[in-house]
Scaffold this motif. Structure first.
Motif, PDB file in Angstrom:
ATOM      1  N   VAL A  79       0.332  -6.768  -3.735  1.00  0.00           N
ATOM      2  CA  VAL A  79      -0.411  -5.646  -4.495  1.00  0.00           C
ATOM      3  C   VAL A  79      -2.067  -6.021  -4.373  1.00  0.00           C
ATOM      4  N   ARG A  80      -2.058  -7.304  -4.460  1.00  0.00           N
ATOM      5  CA  ARG A  80      -3.508  -7.579  -4.720  1.00  0.00           C
ATOM      6  C   ARG A  80      -4.186  -7.636  -3.260  1.00  0.00           C
ATOM      7  N   ARG A 126      -7.326  -4.797   0.699  1.00  0.00           N
ATOM      8  CA  ARG A 126      -7.531  -4.104   2.030  1.00  0.00           C
ATOM      9  C   ARG A 126      -8.303  -2.643   1.836  1.00  0.00           C
ATOM     10  N   ARG A 127      -7.835  -1.878   0.483  1.00  0.00           N
ATOM     11  CA  ARG A 127      -8.660  -0.640   0.278  1.00  0.00           C
ATOM     12  C   ARG A 127      -9.877  -1.001  -0.084  1.00  0.00           C
ATOM     13  N   ASP A 128     -10.356  -1.894  -0.828  1.00  0.00           N
ATOM     14  CA  ASP A 128     -11.615  -2.312  -1.202  1.00  0.00           C
ATOM     15  C   ASP A 128     -12.540  -2.524   0.261  1.00  0.00           C
ATOM     16  N   ALA A 171      -9.599  -8.462   6.651  1.00  0.00           N
ATOM     17  CA  ALA A 171     -11.028  -8.256   7.007  1.00  0.00           C
ATOM     18  C   ALA A 171     -11.166  -8.148   8.440  1.00  0.00           C
ATOM     19  N   LEU A 172     -10.615  -8.875   9.323  1.00  0.00           N
ATOM     20  CA  LEU A 172     -10.649  -8.988  10.818  1.00  0.00           C
ATOM     21  C   LEU A 172     -10.242  -7.560  11.301  1.00  0.00           C
ATOM     22  N   ALA A 221       0.932  -1.204  -0.110  1.00  0.00           N
ATOM     23  CA  ALA A 221       0.009   0.182   0.059  1.00  0.00           C
ATOM     24  C   ALA A 221       1.025   1.265  -0.022  1.00  0.00           C
ATOM     25  N   ARG A 222       2.203   1.144   0.442  1.00  0.00           N
ATOM     26  CA  ARG A 222       3.041   2.211   0.519  1.00  0.00           C
ATOM     27  C   ARG A 222       3.976   2.178  -0.691  1.00  0.00           C
TER      28      ARG A 222
END
Lengths: 168, 168
Positions: free
Chosen positions: B43-44, B49-51, B88-89, A94-95
């Motif tokens: 990256v996935r 995480r962003r989604d 998710a957690l 993410a960074r």
């Protein structure tokens, strides 16, 4: 180049940073992120995520190296370790920080010259290569430094392969 | 109460939201977060995480229900699923949102009345309980709705146990 190794875990997540200048390698930091076993797993994972974000923000590594988690005898531990590794991989990516994974056997082979080396042999090899007076403590921190050293040791081969257009 | 189920996965992460008003349950949303298999795993994971963060921010669930990942035949898939579940957690807990985990067998038992029920039986049960004209598609979204229904179905028992001072 500053390489940060992460030995993922929920109870204890080791980290170790090594800076390379030419063929000189120097340990910059080593330690452990811990979480309270009395807390629920999601809360512990959220705490680890926050600690990793603060660590990456403070250290700004050029590369993050995370141990590739394989299946172990203890299924519950392996899954928690996998969850911790997922947080480390996602936080680095993410960074925009490059992330590399190596298995424990690859690390042992690169650092101690033996893919089946014991914990103590790896810790002594880490101390030797970083010219430390004693093996770094705790062991999770030494394992994280070993991950960083494994990556630095593999860089010449990676670069040679990349020059030939072969992905390592 | 608005319950959001998450069926964790890196390639396909199902989500399904159910709102309860008294004994009425209503499907609010269902879908899948996907990632490009051509990208590197870190990256996935960062994309997932962003989604997930955007999904939780948009939906603001009262409870997030995540499938407990157990060891499966395919070790590589199980580890990636574990990494996705960790994200998710952690994301839910970081928002202060209560998180609950159920195993696939617990979900099948609660929703279809049989801990060994097949995928189609679960999907039909989800459609029946939510009064949907057809089983929700894709299957990951139906599995996520089943997680939410499992939690809603277990609430009376959880409350009764809590009233007796017993942790469920």
């Amino acid at each position: 180049m500053f390489v940060l190794g992460i030995d993922p875990g929920v109870s204890r997540c080791g980290y170790g940073g090594v800076r390379s200048q030419g063929r000189q390698w120097q340990a910059v930091c080593a330690g452990v992120l811990e979480s309270d076993p009395g807390l629920a797993l999601p809360v512990r994972l959220a705490g680890l995520r926050r600690d990793l974000a603060e660590l990456f923000e403070a250290l700004r590594p050029d590369v993050v190296v995370v141990e590739r988690v394989l299946f172990q005898v203890n299924a519950t531990t392996a899954m928690a370790t996998g969850q911790a590794s997922g947080l480390a991989l996602a936080e680095a990516a993410a960074r925009g920080c490059p992330v590399v994974e190596y298995s424990a056997n690859e690390v042992k082979l690169a650092v101690a010259g033996d893919g089946a080396a014991g914990k103590r042999a790896v810790q002594r090899a880490v101390a030797d290569q970083l010219r430390l007076p004693a093996p770094p403590r705790p062991p999770d921190a030494a394992d994280a430094l070993a991950l960083a050293l494994c990556h630095l040791a593999s860089l010449p081969l990676r670069r040679a392969l990349a020059a030939q257009g072969v992905a390592p």
